[in-house]
Design a protein around this motif. Structure first.
Motif, short mmCIF file in Angstrom:
data_model
loop_
_atom_site.label_atom_id
_atom_site.label_comp_id
_atom_site.label_asym_id
_atom_site.label_seq_id
_atom_site.Cartn_x
_atom_site.Cartn_y
_atom_site.Cartn_z
N TYR A 151 -34.28 11.77 -61.96
CA TYR A 151 -33.39 11.62 -63.12
C TYR A 151 -32.26 10.63 -62.79
O TYR A 151 -31.98 9.71 -63.56
CB TYR A 151 -32.76 12.97 -63.50
N LEU A 152 -31.61 10.84 -61.64
CA LEU A 152 -30.46 9.98 -61.30
C LEU A 152 -30.89 8.54 -61.02
O LEU A 152 -30.17 7.59 -61.32
CB LEU A 152 -29.73 10.52 -60.07
N GLY A 153 -32.07 8.37 -60.43
CA GLY A 153 -32.53 7.04 -60.08
C GLY A 153 -32.98 6.22 -61.27
O GLY A 153 -32.70 5.03 -61.38
N GLY A 187 -38.06 25.85 -66.12
CA GLY A 187 -36.81 26.03 -66.87
C GLY A 187 -35.67 25.10 -66.46
O GLY A 187 -35.15 24.35 -67.29
N PRO A 188 -35.27 25.09 -65.17
CA PRO A 188 -34.13 24.25 -64.78
C PRO A 188 -34.38 22.74 -64.95
O PRO A 188 -33.42 21.99 -65.18
CB PRO A 188 -33.94 24.62 -63.30
N SER A 189 -35.61 22.27 -64.84
CA SER A 189 -35.88 20.82 -65.03
C SER A 189 -35.48 20.42 -66.44
O SER A 189 -35.03 19.30 -66.68
CB SER A 189 -37.36 20.48 -64.83
N GLY A 191 -39.17 14.90 -72.81
CA GLY A 191 -39.78 15.86 -71.87
C GLY A 191 -40.73 16.78 -72.61
O GLY A 191 -40.60 17.00 -73.82
N HIS A 192 -41.68 17.33 -71.86
CA HIS A 192 -42.55 18.36 -72.43
C HIS A 192 -41.71 19.63 -72.59
O HIS A 192 -40.90 19.95 -71.71
CB HIS A 192 -43.75 18.59 -71.52
N MET A 195 -31.29 18.79 -67.91
CA MET A 195 -31.33 17.62 -68.79
C MET A 195 -30.54 17.90 -70.06
O MET A 195 -29.91 17.00 -70.62
CB MET A 195 -32.80 17.30 -69.08
N GLU A 196 -30.54 19.14 -70.52
CA GLU A 196 -29.86 19.47 -71.77
C GLU A 196 -28.39 19.86 -71.57
O GLU A 196 -27.60 19.78 -72.50
CB GLU A 196 -30.61 20.61 -72.48
N THR A 197 -28.03 20.29 -70.36
CA THR A 197 -26.65 20.77 -70.19
C THR A 197 -25.82 19.91 -69.23
O THR A 197 -24.63 19.77 -69.42
CB THR A 197 -26.64 22.23 -69.66
N LEU A 198 -26.45 19.35 -68.20
CA LEU A 198 -25.69 18.59 -67.19
C LEU A 198 -25.69 17.09 -67.50
O LEU A 198 -24.65 16.43 -67.43
CB LEU A 198 -26.32 18.86 -65.81
N TYR A 199 -26.86 16.56 -67.85
CA TYR A 199 -26.96 15.10 -67.99
C TYR A 199 -26.24 14.52 -69.21
O TYR A 199 -25.84 13.34 -69.17
CB TYR A 199 -28.44 14.65 -67.89
N PRO A 200 -26.02 15.30 -70.29
CA PRO A 200 -25.20 14.75 -71.38
C PRO A 200 -23.82 14.30 -70.89
O PRO A 200 -23.20 13.41 -71.46
CB PRO A 200 -25.11 15.90 -72.37
#
Ligand code: LCS
Length: 394
Positions: A94-96, A112-114, A106-107, A118-123
């Motif tokens: 993700y970071l790279g 769960g955490p993958s 995403g599928h 993406m929905e909570t940290l990466y925004p």
């Protein structure tokens, strides 16, 4: 001898190509944080890349490199990047690959955490995402935006066992200049090789089938190109999510029997899936080896075998699932998967509990879904155990 020309089991045993100067039959554990240089010039050459000598374990270590080379050979990739865990591999990708303003598809049923990060940290870094049912190619194509940079798949997916058409998604992605990363944890390279199917990056939680003995947490990324390898290795090294030499040694040892373990667990799984499908207390079974699996033919095309992961729904939903789990005796009530022991768990309250009720529903993670990771015990004993536990369900 060029290991590239050899068969899968030969690569499992000899894939890293490591030759110990003292003749050790197995790659030793180089339990060191740093490596001494022969002299100042040698040190400078190691840093400039003129010499491939070792510098510091976060950057590279012989025990870890042996494992990375073996997995890269098994996946037919350019190179492997071992990480401290499967989630470290996911975050490294993700970071790279992503930067502010990027969009990810995403599928919807992945570990769960993958999805949750993406929905909570990466925004926080202005990365947006859309999760769709990637087993439906139209949903993937419709989700593409001008800023889509990555499609992230898991097939079979965790925990629904839905199968995504990897070559078809790669074709859609590449036409639009989008990279595809496949989390291949449920198959291991023995059953599926996503780079051969068109993906750009493959990753694994090696905690699962690759190590196979429930005694290590570890991850790895394999890239198709040198460019992606260099970029992602630099992210891993600078994030500091490297593997430890002892962890690499255990994983390398477990890996040698990957095909033997999966063959055996898969034989058990076929018998268990057929048993569950006929059981009066079972509403449905998802297993790629059953003709009732909606993507049975696709699974046969892109996977070498149906694997050892089964999901099923008990009549009676959550209460029935809970009763069953409280009564298994041989199977361990535990998360994780891909080990030699049979594990049973309830995704809605365990691995996927962080997803909203709506996200779970859309992804097909119902309250009654039970996930079984089939081990290598005697199949009659596993069936007896599941049977006696289901007998307690009202
Ligand atoms: N990808 C998949 C498909 C996984 O199943 C897991 C962990 C990960 C990535 C993350 O790997 P880790 O950091 O744990 O090595 N799956 C788990 C599961 O299904 N139950 O517990 C962990």
């Amino acid at each position: 001898m060029d290991i590239k020309d050899k068969g899968f089991n030969s690569k499992l045993v000899h894939g890293g190509g490591f030759h110990d100067p003292l003749g050790s039959a197995v790659t030793p554990i180089y339990q060191t944080s740093t490596f001494s240089f022969q002299n100042a010039d040698h040190g400078a050459q190691c840093f400039s890349g003129e010499s491939d000598g070792f510098i510091y374990t976060r950057l590279g270590n012989p025990t870890i490199i042996d494992l990375e080379k073996t997995i890269a050979a098994l996946e037919n990739g350019y190179g492997g990047i071992a990480t401290s865990s499967g989630m470290a591999a996911v975050n490294t990708v993700y970071l790279g690959v992503l930067s502010a303003g990027a969009h990810v598809i995403g599928h919807n049923a992945i570990y769960g955490p993958s999805r949750a990060i993406m929905e909570t940290l990466y925004p926080k870094f202005k990365v947006e995402s859309t999760f769709v049912d990637a087993t439906d190619l139209k949903q993937v194509a419709d989700a593409i935006k001008p800023n889509t940079k990555l499609i992230f798949l898991e097939s079979p997916a965790n925990p629904t066992i839905g199968i995504t058409d990897i070559p078809a998604v790669c074709e859609i992605a590449h036409k639009n200049g989008i990279l595809v990363c496949v989390d291949n944890t449920f198959c291991s390279p023995y059953l599926q090789q996503p780079l051969e199917l068109g993906a750009d990056i493959v990753l694994h939680s090696m905690t699962k089938f690759i190590n196979g003995h429930a005694d290590v947490v570890a991850g790895i990324i394999v890239t198709k190109t040198q460019e992606h390898y260099k970029m992602l290795r630099s992210v891993m090294v600078n994030m500091g999510c490297n593997m430890d030499p002892h962890q690499a040694f255990l994983t390398r040892r477990g890996l040698k029997t990957l095909a033997l373990r999966i063959d055996r667990a898969q034989q058990n799984s076929i018998v268990i899936a057929e048993y569950l499908e006929k059981h009066p207390k079972v509403e449905w079974v998802m297993y790629p080896g059953l003709k009732s699996h909606p993507q049975y033919e696709l699974g046969k095309r892109q996977m070498k075998g149906p694997g050892a992961m089964i999901s099923f729904g008990l009549k009676g939903g959550f209460k029935a699932g809970k009763t069953m789990m409280n009564n298994v005796k041989l199977a361990l009530l535990a998360v994780s998967l891909g080990g030699i022991e049979t594990l049973i768990q309830h995704p809605a309250s365990m691995t996927h509990s962080k997803l909203t009720a709506e996200a779970k529903l859309k992804a097909g993670i119902t309250d009654g879904l039970v996930r079984l990771s089939v081990g290598i015990e005697e199949v009659a004993d596993i069936i007896e155990d599941l049977g006696q536990a289901m007998a307690k369900v009202e």
